[in-house]
Design an enzyme around this catalytic site. Structure first.
Site, short mmCIF file in Angstrom:
data_model
loop_
_atom_site.label_atom_id
_atom_site.label_comp_id
_atom_site.label_asym_id
_atom_site.label_seq_id
_atom_site.Cartn_x
_atom_site.Cartn_y
_atom_site.Cartn_z
N GLU A 61 42.69 -25.55 59.36
CA GLU A 61 42.28 -23.91 58.63
C GLU A 61 42.34 -23.70 57.70
O GLU A 61 41.11 -22.96 57.40
CB GLU A 61 43.28 -23.22 58.60
CG GLU A 61 44.03 -22.84 60.27
CD GLU A 61 44.53 -23.96 60.86
OE1 GLU A 61 45.14 -24.97 60.13
OE2 GLU A 61 45.04 -23.91 61.89
N HIS A 83 55.79 -18.88 62.76
CA HIS A 83 55.52 -18.80 63.92
C HIS A 83 55.10 -17.71 63.64
O HIS A 83 54.32 -17.07 65.10
CB HIS A 83 55.02 -19.56 64.97
CG HIS A 83 54.59 -20.40 65.70
ND1 HIS A 83 55.05 -21.83 64.87
CD2 HIS A 83 54.01 -20.59 65.93
CE1 HIS A 83 53.98 -22.88 65.56
NE2 HIS A 83 53.16 -22.16 66.04
#
Lengths: 364, 393
Positions: free
Chosen positions: A99, A168
């Site tokens: 990322e 998450h």
């Protein structure tokens, strides 16, 4: 309502590539949010997102989509299904799990003059790219003294999914809206998802676009025609004089459920779907609070220094005398996201908690 | 000399650079350059050195604030590498960025005014020493977070490749061409994840970015072998990502050009990335507030003995060089060198005077340059607007 048709900088042509499409015309009336029974075009939230990206990619070859599993896998959540076939691997680009690297690549590409759409499989994963998306993206125009903007659209799933556990399940809007220099968009339904994403892709500034895994299968009417929803204009989803319910993203749907339940007891709320957090349509909130005298803000982030805190602060600053009860907020509980199904349900905002807050505000 | 300096810059590493060493094929690239180009390089290096000297003075007088990282000693790197690329090849660098800005063609006045936080600065006084941006000269900043500029440099080259491959034109509608980007970093950035993620993407996607490690041997006060594995052969890091790796001596600008230019030509033609371990040395501290207790005065003096400006000046003043023989005398005599030095001193003096005289930014500029499309209600504390036009645009 404030005009969304911006007065652009006289220097913008020196900064943005000459091949860019113009900003959309926001004076055009939006197509109806709902269609007559039998005349609906019902598609899923994920399809609405796909249509928005595909339409803009057909219009502007500078636009490309890059992210994990967006191409050959057809999207981890099937949002980009079929796009590789249409646009090819030079524009629908699979990235490794990296990322920070690909967010930074997008910054460079956007400065150069391209229009990247970066898909984070989850905004939870954007935290490892924080330096790029919080330090470079929002500040590039400022620290270059107006020489380079950074018009990237970062989009992906935000908020608790189904029992994904503590790391998450991030809601990033509270954290990221603290940083000046980005626009933050958070749709609650397929119609808005399409119209807001198209606006995000056409905008000249960086946009964080927050979707929800829990809503990707939601179906609703999405018009066939092209339309662009302006940023900073809330949608009054329900009208009522008793209390103002303000929310954004997935919990708007919980507010609608709460409102439906309350109406059975004769309590009617204004339900405002903010659509964007930055800009924040505070004018519509104030207008409603002046009518109802009561405010409940529903926010799927933690309560401390949250968007709910900000909304309440602004209302207190601007409409204190109009309030008949102290403003209330319904956030997620202030703990890491639990795994167990019952605990996760307890942790999240829900219609019962919202209805209880409205009743408390009304003293009923 | 410390162990580090011996290993990195002494007899060992420099003489035996192994099979990956950039070898100029046939005629050295610099042989094709006119004498005046070499004189221009000397002038550019003198300009950077003079500029940094005046920055240090102004900093000590508290006329420049914040952090201030000077380029003194490394001049050949910016001048030699930038001379090897086209003017419209994008470049990006870290916070020790004054040298790159000047070598790329930014006026010393705009650069100095930025240091002073004045409205005539390249970022209208909003950037400071670490954020030299120059759009007309394709310098995409000056970046403050170590290593964070390397994915940007990768993205710049990605976009340049996208122009000819997908758009079939430049983003402004002109003809597309094959470009390279230069992404400069210090050796202190070698251990940042951003660099490794960027290099992996560059290798994977075949992006024509050249990572230039300005290896001055120290990340702030940490000698390279105290913080970086395989410091004796950084090319191994490039190997891991399928990227061409080279070690190049950054002390002699002509030799640097001769070794670097062929790499640029290869990257441009093949549209592939490269990684250069460019050996250099900074004479001054990491920043203006560095007492430099991590190295000896002797070490610094030893490197000053192979100063890049002295080396080029004596090359140009020699009567025995091939160039001198060809033209029947040295390219530069003592008087010409002194004239050059005087010219540069005057140019920087003027830049300082102008920076001192320039106005500070208007308070109204606080809320400008945040958005290109500022809309109402983006902030509870003020309305964003458009500011004055950047002086470089």
């Amino acid at each position: 309502m404030a005009s969304a048709n911006a007065v652009l900088s006289p220097h913008v042509d020196a900064i943005l590539p000459r091949t860019r499409p113009p900003l959309p015309d926001f004076t055009a009336e939006l197509p109806p949010f709902e269609a007559a029974p039998g005349r609906e075009r019902l598609i899923q939230f994920r399809e609405a997102l796909r249509e928005a990206m595909s339409e803009e990619m057909r219009r502007d070859k500078r636009v490309f989509l890059l992210g994990e599993e967006v191409a050959q896998y057809n999207g981890a959540y099937k949002i980009s299904q079929g796009m590789l076939d249409e646009f090819g691997p030079k524009r629908i680009i699979d990235s490794p799990i990296s990322e920070n690297g690909f967010a930074g690549l997008a910054v460079g590409a956007a400065m150069y003059g391209l229009k990247p759409i970066i898909e984070f499989m989850s905004w939870s994963f954007s935290l490892v790219a924080a330096d790029q998306i919080l330090n470079n993206v929002p500040k590039m125009l400022y620290m270059s003294g107006g020489q380079w903007g950074c018009p990237v659209v970062f989009r992906g799933n935000d908020g608790a999914g189904g029992q994904l556990g503590s790391t998450h399940s991030w809601c990033v809007e509270g954290l990221y809206s603290n940083v000046p220099g980005v626009k933050i968009v958070i749709p609650s339904n397929p119609y808005d998802a399409k119209g807001l994403l198209k606006t995000a892709i056409r905008d000249y500034d960086p946009v964080f676009f927050l979707e929800s895994e829990r809503m990707l299968g939601d179906k609703a009417h999405v018009p066939e025609e092209e339309y662009y929803i302006p940023f900073g204009q809330a949608h009054l989803r329900r009208e009522g004089g008793d209390c103002t319910l303000v929310s954004f993203g997935r919990p708007v749907n919980f507010c609608l459920e709460a409102d439906a339940a309350l109406r059975k007891d004769g309590i009617e709320c204004d339900v405002l779907d903010m659509r964007t957090i930055r800009p924040l349509d505070i004018d519509s909130i104030i207008r409603s609070v002046r009518k109802t005298g009561r405010l409940v803000v529903v926010d799927q982030c933690w309560p401390f220094a949250s968007v709910a805190s900000e909304v309440i602060t602004q209302v207190v600053e601007r409409a204190f005398d109009w309030l008949d009860h102290q403003p209330l907020r319904v956030n997620t509980e202030d703990v890491p996201t639990p795994y167990a199904k019952n605990l996760e349900a307890e942790y999240l905002p829900n219609p019962a908690k919202i209805a209880a807050a409205v009743r408390r505000s009304l003293g009923r | 000399m410390t162990t580090m300096a011996k290993d990195m810059h002494g007899a060992g590493a420099m003489k035996d650079q192994g099979p990956g060493k950039a070898q100029p094929a046939g005629t050295p690239a610099s042989d094709l350059l006119p004498d005046q180009t070499l004189v221009k390089w000397l002038r550019d290096m003198l300009l950077i050195r003079e500029f940094e000297m005046r920055c240090a003075q102004s900093y000590q007088q508290a006329k420049i604030g914040g952090f201030c990282h000077l380029y003194t000693g490394q001049e050949a790197v910016a001048v030699g590498t930038i001379a090897s690329v086209e003017h419209d090849d994008p470049i990006v660098t870290a916070y020790r960025d004054h040298g790159h800005a000047l070598a790329r063609g930014m006026s010393p006045a705009a650069c100095m005014a930025e240091m002073y936080g004045k409205v005539t600065g390249c970022a209208k006084g909003k950037g400071g020493s670490m954020h030299m941006f120059d759009r007309p000269n394709w310098l995409f900043g000056g970046h403050g977070i170590v290593g964070a500029q390397t994915p940007l440099g990768t993205g710049l080259a990605f976009a340049a490749r996208y122009e000819w491959e997908v758009l079939g034109a430049s983003v402004d509608g002109g003809p597309a061409k094959k470009k390279v980007s230069l992404a400069y970093l210090g050796d202190g950035a070698l251990n940042q994840g951003a660099l490794h993620e960027a290099m992996n993407l560059a290798g994977l996607y075949s992006i024509p970015v050249i990572y230039i490690v300005e290896n001055n041997g120290y990340s702030m006060g940490t000698a390279i072998d105290r913080g970086t594995t395989m410091a004796h052969d950084l090319r191994k890091k490039a190997d891991a990502y399928g990227i061409r790796g080279e070690i190049i001596d950054g002390f002699d600008v002509v030799s640097l050009y001769d070794h670097f230019k062929p790499v640029v030509d290869w990257c441009r033609a093949e549209q592939r990335p490269a990684f250069i371990d460019l050996k250099t040395y900074r004479y001054l501290g990491h920043s203006m507030s560095d007492p430099q207790k991590y190295r000896t005065k002797d070490e610094v003096e030893a490197f000053k003995g192979k100063d890049s400006i002295d080396a080029l000046a004596s090359r140009l003043m020699s009567a025995d060089s091939p160039r001198a023989k060809k033209r029947g005398g040295p390219i530069l005599d003592e008087a010409a060198l002194q004239a050059l030095q005087a010219e540069v001193r005057e140019e920087v003096r003027r830049a300082v005077d102008e920076a001192e005289a320039a106005p500070t930014p208007d308070a109204a500029e606080l809320y400008t340059d945040v958005f290109l499309n500022p809309q109402p209600n983006l902030s509870p504390s003020g309305d964003y607007t458009h500011g004055s036009r950047n002086p470089l645009l």
